[in-house]
Design an enzyme around this catalytic site. Structure first.
Site, PDB file in Angstrom:
ATOM      1  N   ASP A  35       0.834  -1.159   0.058  1.00 17.77           N
ATOM      2  CA  ASP A  35      -0.110  -0.135  -0.153  1.00 17.77           C
ATOM      3  C   ASP A  35       1.056   1.223   0.128  1.00 17.77           C
ATOM      4  O   ASP A  35       2.138   1.103   0.039  1.00 17.77           O
ATOM      5  CB  ASP A  35      -0.984  -0.156   1.046  1.00 17.77           C
ATOM      6  CG  ASP A  35      -0.302  -0.488   2.640  1.00 17.77           C
ATOM      7  OD1 ASP A  35       0.831  -0.391   2.591  1.00 17.77           O
ATOM      8  OD2 ASP A  35      -1.053  -1.076   3.396  1.00 17.77           O
ATOM      9  N   ASN A  77      -7.862  -3.018  14.317  1.00 18.37           N
ATOM     10  CA  ASN A  77      -9.255  -3.175  13.905  1.00 18.37           C
ATOM     11  C   ASN A  77      -9.362  -4.520  12.930  1.00 18.37           C
ATOM     12  O   ASN A  77     -10.675  -4.742  12.310  1.00 18.37           O
ATOM     13  CB  ASN A  77     -10.046  -2.147  13.322  1.00 18.37           C
ATOM     14  CG  ASN A  77      -9.406  -1.719  11.985  1.00 18.37           C
ATOM     15  OD1 ASN A  77      -8.381  -2.116  11.539  1.00 18.37           O
ATOM     16  ND2 ASN A  77      -9.673  -0.481  11.521  1.00 18.37           N
ATOM     17  N   HIS A  91      -7.734  -4.840  10.233  1.00 18.07           N
ATOM     18  CA  HIS A  91      -7.240  -4.557   8.637  1.00 18.07           C
ATOM     19  C   HIS A  91      -6.094  -5.117   8.172  1.00 18.07           C
ATOM     20  O   HIS A  91      -5.002  -5.288   9.146  1.00 18.07           O
ATOM     21  CB  HIS A  91      -7.412  -3.080   8.330  1.00 18.07           C
ATOM     22  CG  HIS A  91      -6.199  -2.268   8.958  1.00 18.07           C
ATOM     23  ND1 HIS A  91      -6.519  -1.280   9.693  1.00 18.07           N
ATOM     24  CD2 HIS A  91      -4.793  -2.409   8.644  1.00 18.07           C
ATOM     25  CE1 HIS A  91      -5.402  -0.515   9.891  1.00 18.07           C
ATOM     26  NE2 HIS A  91      -4.396  -1.094   9.333  1.00 18.07           N
ATOM     27  N   GLU A 145     -10.042  -1.841   5.221  1.00 17.09           N
ATOM     28  CA  GLU A 145     -10.482  -1.528   6.542  1.00 17.09           C
ATOM     29  C   GLU A 145     -11.742  -2.519   6.632  1.00 17.09           C
ATOM     30  O   GLU A 145     -12.101  -3.108   5.785  1.00 17.09           O
ATOM     31  CB  GLU A 145     -11.095  -0.201   6.753  1.00 17.09           C
ATOM     32  CG  GLU A 145     -10.037   0.814   6.390  1.00 17.09           C
ATOM     33  CD  GLU A 145      -8.915   1.084   7.670  1.00 17.09           C
ATOM     34  OE1 GLU A 145      -9.078  -0.001   8.496  1.00 17.09           O
ATOM     35  OE2 GLU A 145      -8.517   2.173   7.905  1.00 17.09           O
TER      36      GLU A 145
END
Length: 241
Positions: free
Chosen positions: A67, A136, A138, A143
């Site tokens: 990314d 979380n 990801h 996400e």
């Protein structure tokens, strides 16, 4: 899914580096998918040590980064382009033409993402993909509520991710709110996957990814369906398993 628990972060980093080194030794022109953030820094240091001892040669290796922030250029010290050069690429003998990274300043994002996917396919796919995991759940910048069918795409970052990444910036207002990320489909098409996690703050996410139901709200849970995943943890990250 194989889970390896090491005593601490340093041992976890060494284990991950040895797995990558083994991949490159067996296939010198391996295609590696690489991750950024705090967690893989130790692994990159260990790979540099192996290179300096001439135990590994990167001259035929091709890499694709997972990314990149959208809206910051390569010269920005918070860009993942800068991160990869500082932590690995400047320290080994990789050929610059063999490094592929998303362009955070690309105006035609859809075309750029499609070209990224095409290049991965042209090179035969990713042999070994390195992942971290967010608090979380990801992976990459995919996400919660992710589309499992997505390939490389532009994503909106959640408030929790922005807050977590603000430690790298002068102000939370400087953190990009979007990023270009390999999609879940791209990640799952990798032949082998290594996921690294360290620290108590990752324990809950690891437990939900490994033992919970496969759920778009926990993107890493999809890894349960991959046939060659190795999760390398320190004891703290493994404490909820």
């Amino acid at each position: 899914m194989r889970i390896i628990v090491m005593d601490n972060y340093d041992e976890m980093s060494k284990k991950a580096a040895l797995m990558i080194a083994s991949q490159v030794m067996l296939k010198p022109n391996s295609v590696l998918g690489l991750a950024t953030g705090d967690t893989p820094i130790g692994m990159y240091k260990e790979l540099t040590k192996l290179y300096n001892k001439r135990d590994i040669d990167f001259k035929e290796v091709r890499t694709f980064n997972l990314d990149e922030y959208y809206g910051i250029n390569h010269e920005n010290h918070q860009s993942y382009y800068y991160f990869m050069n500082a932590n690995l690429f400047n320290n080994i003998n990789i050929v610059r033409e063999n490094i592929y990274m998303p362009n955070g300043m690309e105006k035609d994002v859809n075309t750029s993402c499609n070209e990224y996917e095409t290049k991965i396919k042209e090179l035969g796919g990713i042999d070994m993909q390195v992942l971290g995991i967010g608090g979380n759940g990801h992976i990459g910048f995919n996400e919660p509520n992710v589309n499992f069918e997505a390939e490389t795409h532009l994503v909106n970052l959640e408030e929790e991710t922005i807050k977590a990444n603000s430690r790298f910036f002068k102000s939370i207002n400087d953190v990009p709110v979007k990023a270009i990320s390999m999609g879940i489909k791209t990640i799952m098409n990798s032949k082998k996957i290594i996921l690294l996690a360290s620290g108590l703050n990752k324990a809950k996410a690891i437990e939900r990814a490994v033992n919970g139901k496969i759920n778009p709200n926990i993107p890493a849970s999809i890894l349960q369906l991959h046939n060659d995943v190795t999760i390398i943890l320190d004891k703290e990250a493994a404490s909820s398993l």
